[in-house]
Design a protein around this motif. Structure first.
Motif, PDB file in Angstrom:
ATOM      1  N   UNK A   4       2.742  13.402   7.005  1.00  0.00           N
ATOM      2  CA  UNK A   4       2.135  12.273   6.288  1.00  0.00           C
ATOM      3  C   UNK A   4       0.769  12.193   5.967  1.00  0.00           C
ATOM      4  N   UNK A   5       0.395  12.392   4.754  1.00  0.00           N
ATOM      5  CA  UNK A   5      -1.104  12.327   4.509  1.00  0.00           C
ATOM      6  C   UNK A   5      -1.414  11.065   3.934  1.00  0.00           C
ATOM      7  N   UNK A   6      -2.294  10.287   4.360  1.00  0.00           N
ATOM      8  CA  UNK A   6      -2.872   8.976   3.669  1.00  0.00           C
ATOM      9  C   UNK A   6      -3.942   9.785   2.541  1.00  0.00           C
ATOM     10  N   UNK A   7      -3.441   9.389   1.268  1.00  0.00           N
ATOM     11  CA  UNK A   7      -4.876   9.576   0.576  1.00  0.00           C
ATOM     12  C   UNK A   7      -5.922   8.801   0.523  1.00  0.00           C
ATOM     13  N   UNK A   8      -5.756   7.708   1.293  1.00  0.00           N
ATOM     14  CA  UNK A   8      -6.702   6.718   1.153  1.00  0.00           C
ATOM     15  C   UNK A   8      -7.780   7.195   2.035  1.00  0.00           C
ATOM     16  N   UNK A   9      -7.402   7.657   3.359  1.00  0.00           N
ATOM     17  CA  UNK A   9      -8.182   8.216   4.142  1.00  0.00           C
ATOM     18  C   UNK A   9      -8.587   9.381   4.166  1.00  0.00           C
ATOM     19  N   UNK A  10      -7.987  10.344   3.454  1.00  0.00           N
ATOM     20  CA  UNK A  10      -8.191  11.743   3.580  1.00  0.00           C
ATOM     21  C   UNK A  10      -9.539  12.150   3.179  1.00  0.00           C
ATOM     22  N   UNK A  11     -10.180  12.964   4.101  1.00  0.00           N
ATOM     23  CA  UNK A  11     -11.443  13.528   4.026  1.00  0.00           C
ATOM     24  C   UNK A  11     -12.808  12.617   4.028  1.00  0.00           C
ATOM     25  N   UNK A  12     -12.458  11.282   4.354  1.00  0.00           N
ATOM     26  CA  UNK A  12     -13.363  10.230   4.507  1.00  0.00           C
ATOM     27  C   UNK A  12     -14.063  10.094   5.900  1.00  0.00           C
ATOM     28  N   UNK A  13     -13.254  10.466   7.071  1.00  0.00           N
ATOM     29  CA  UNK A  13     -13.764  10.701   8.338  1.00  0.00           C
ATOM     30  C   UNK A  13     -14.112   9.277   9.043  1.00  0.00           C
ATOM     31  N   UNK A  14     -13.352   8.162   7.976  1.00  0.00           N
ATOM     32  CA  UNK A  14     -13.183   6.739   8.579  1.00  0.00           C
ATOM     33  C   UNK A  14     -11.981   6.543   9.504  1.00  0.00           C
ATOM     34  N   UNK A  15     -11.315   7.457  10.026  1.00  0.00           N
ATOM     35  CA  UNK A  15     -10.073   7.156  10.917  1.00  0.00           C
ATOM     36  C   UNK A  15      -8.797   7.282   9.938  1.00  0.00           C
ATOM     37  N   UNK A  16      -7.893   7.694  10.792  1.00  0.00           N
ATOM     38  CA  UNK A  16      -6.553   7.777  10.289  1.00  0.00           C
ATOM     39  C   UNK A  16      -5.993   6.074   9.834  1.00  0.00           C
ATOM     40  N   UNK A  17      -4.961   6.481   8.955  1.00  0.00           N
ATOM     41  CA  UNK A  17      -4.365   5.198   8.363  1.00  0.00           C
ATOM     42  C   UNK A  17      -3.105   4.649   9.543  1.00  0.00           C
ATOM     43  N   UNK A  18      -3.807   3.992  10.482  1.00  0.00           N
ATOM     44  CA  UNK A  18      -3.090   3.726  11.498  1.00  0.00           C
ATOM     45  C   UNK A  18      -1.630   2.656  11.139  1.00  0.00           C
ATOM     46  N   UNK A  19      -1.974   1.838  10.241  1.00  0.00           N
ATOM     47  CA  UNK A  19      -1.073   0.899   9.556  1.00  0.00           C
ATOM     48  C   UNK A  19       0.028   1.693   9.014  1.00  0.00           C
ATOM     49  N   UNK A  20      -0.153   2.735   8.230  1.00  0.00           N
ATOM     50  CA  UNK A  20       0.656   3.614   7.532  1.00  0.00           C
ATOM     51  C   UNK A  20       1.808   4.176   8.735  1.00  0.00           C
ATOM     52  N   UNK A  21       1.163   4.580   9.718  1.00  0.00           N
ATOM     53  CA  UNK A  21       1.901   5.372  10.607  1.00  0.00           C
ATOM     54  C   UNK A  21       2.933   4.162  11.535  1.00  0.00           C
ATOM     55  N   UNK A  22       2.373   3.039  11.845  1.00  0.00           N
ATOM     56  CA  UNK A  22       3.272   2.069  12.363  1.00  0.00           C
ATOM     57  C   UNK A  22       4.213   1.549  11.504  1.00  0.00           C
ATOM     58  N   UNK A  23       4.012   1.677  10.237  1.00  0.00           N
ATOM     59  CA  UNK A  23       5.299   1.121   9.258  1.00  0.00           C
ATOM     60  C   UNK A  23       6.172   2.370   9.275  1.00  0.00           C
ATOM     61  N   UNK A  24       5.916   3.496   9.381  1.00  0.00           N
ATOM     62  CA  UNK A  24       6.751   4.558   9.358  1.00  0.00           C
ATOM     63  C   UNK A  24       7.697   4.667  10.499  1.00  0.00           C
ATOM     64  N   UNK A  25       6.809   4.422  11.789  1.00  0.00           N
ATOM     65  CA  UNK A  25       7.557   4.347  13.348  1.00  0.00           C
ATOM     66  C   UNK A  25       8.609   3.479  13.419  1.00  0.00           C
ATOM     67  N   UNK A  26       8.570   2.378  12.345  1.00  0.00           N
ATOM     68  CA  UNK A  26       9.550   1.451  12.394  1.00  0.00           C
ATOM     69  C   UNK A  26      10.897   1.671  12.039  1.00  0.00           C
ATOM     70  N   UNK A  27      10.605   2.862  10.977  1.00  0.00           N
ATOM     71  CA  UNK A  27      12.051   3.216  10.254  1.00  0.00           C
ATOM     72  C   UNK A  27      12.488   4.499  10.454  1.00  0.00           C
ATOM     73  N   UNK A  28      11.918   5.449  10.999  1.00  0.00           N
ATOM     74  CA  UNK A  28      12.190   6.857  11.531  1.00  0.00           C
ATOM     75  C   UNK A  28      12.001   7.100  12.743  1.00  0.00           C
TER      76      UNK A  28
END
Length: 254
Positions: free
Chosen positions: A173-197
């Motif tokens: 899963x690639x966060x287009x919001x953070x891709x290439x920015x070097x500002x850190x991974x989109x932790x909230x996105x992965x937390x949301x995914x971990x709740x359901x998969x």
């Protein structure tokens, strides 16, 4: 025993060369994919992801000869994709030496392709790839296709669940919001995914320094972290990264 956290360099390839951009744009030439693959294996990378980034937009399949060259040069697992839109192209990628094949745009158009691949090669060989971007107006994560150029009506976590139902054994899963920015991974996105998969998740997009990997593994609870430019440009050395993760109490292959 906890599974080791995996460090996964990404090789974005266009016209036979490794390239890197920011927010999917402004691509720069980085070098030869085989040389890069060998260097990463020697540095301690756990896997490699090989992406023919222009394949879907140009309507052609992944460059099989390049996968053959890379897979014959390294022994760590290789995931490959880009422009994979039928069983024949999936078969060709696996036959060329890839351990896993990822499906992105084609799976959105035809989810049954996931099932077909899983039945033929096993779920462990099928990776559901998702390009996700936060939609402020709709207040949800939205799935994009065609190399991140086209929005869909799909919500990211629901689409992730559907991919798994069809047989995907892993999610990239690639966060287009953070891709290439070097500002850190989109932790909230992965937390949301971990709740359901409940399949392994590979986080992609946003690595800038060692602490970003620590955060996505600890707070995002992902199984693997993918990065490109910080590795390509030597800003982060994989041995140093693994030592840091080990120091933070994570299981890694040192």
């Amino acid at each position: 025993m906890a599974l080791a956290k995996r460090i996964v360099p990404a090789l974005d390839v266009k016209n036979g060369r490794v390239v890197k951009g920011i927010n999917f744009l402004n691509l720069k030439d980085i070098g030869d994919p085989v040389d890069a693959a060998i260097a990463y294996q020697n540095a301690g990378a756990d896997e490699l992801v090989f992406l023919d980034i222009s394949a879907t937009l140009e309507g052609r399949s992944t460059m099989i000869d390049m996968i053959e060259r890379v897979s014959s040069a390294v022994f760590i697992p290789l995931t490959a994709g880009g422009g994979v839109n039928d069983l024949a192209s999936m078969r060709a990628i696996i036959k060329a030496g890839a351990d896993k094949v990822f499906l992105n745009s084609a799976a959105v158009a035809n989810p049954d392709l996931i099932r077909q691949g899983a039945e033929l090669f096993g779920s462990q060989a099928i990776v559901g790839a998702i390009d996700s971007k936060w939609d402020e107006r709709a207040n949800r994560h939205r799935v994009y296709v065609s190399g991140g150029t086209k929005p869909t009506d799909l919500e990211t976590t629901r689409w992730a669940q559907k991919m798994i139902q069809y047989g995907a054994g892993e999610l990239l899963v690639t966060s287009m919001d953070t891709d290439g920015t070097k500002q850190g991974y989109d932790v909230a996105l992965y937390q949301a995914l971990n709740k359901v998969v409940n399949v392994p998740i590979v986080a992609s997009g946003g690595a800038g320094d060692l602490s970003d990997f620590v955060a996505v593994f600890k707070s995002g609870r992902v199984d693997a972290a993918l990065a490109a430019s910080v590795f390509h440009y030597g800003e982060i050395a994989i041995p140093n990264l693994k030592q840091r993760l080990h120091h933070e109490g994570m299981v890694v292959r040192l």
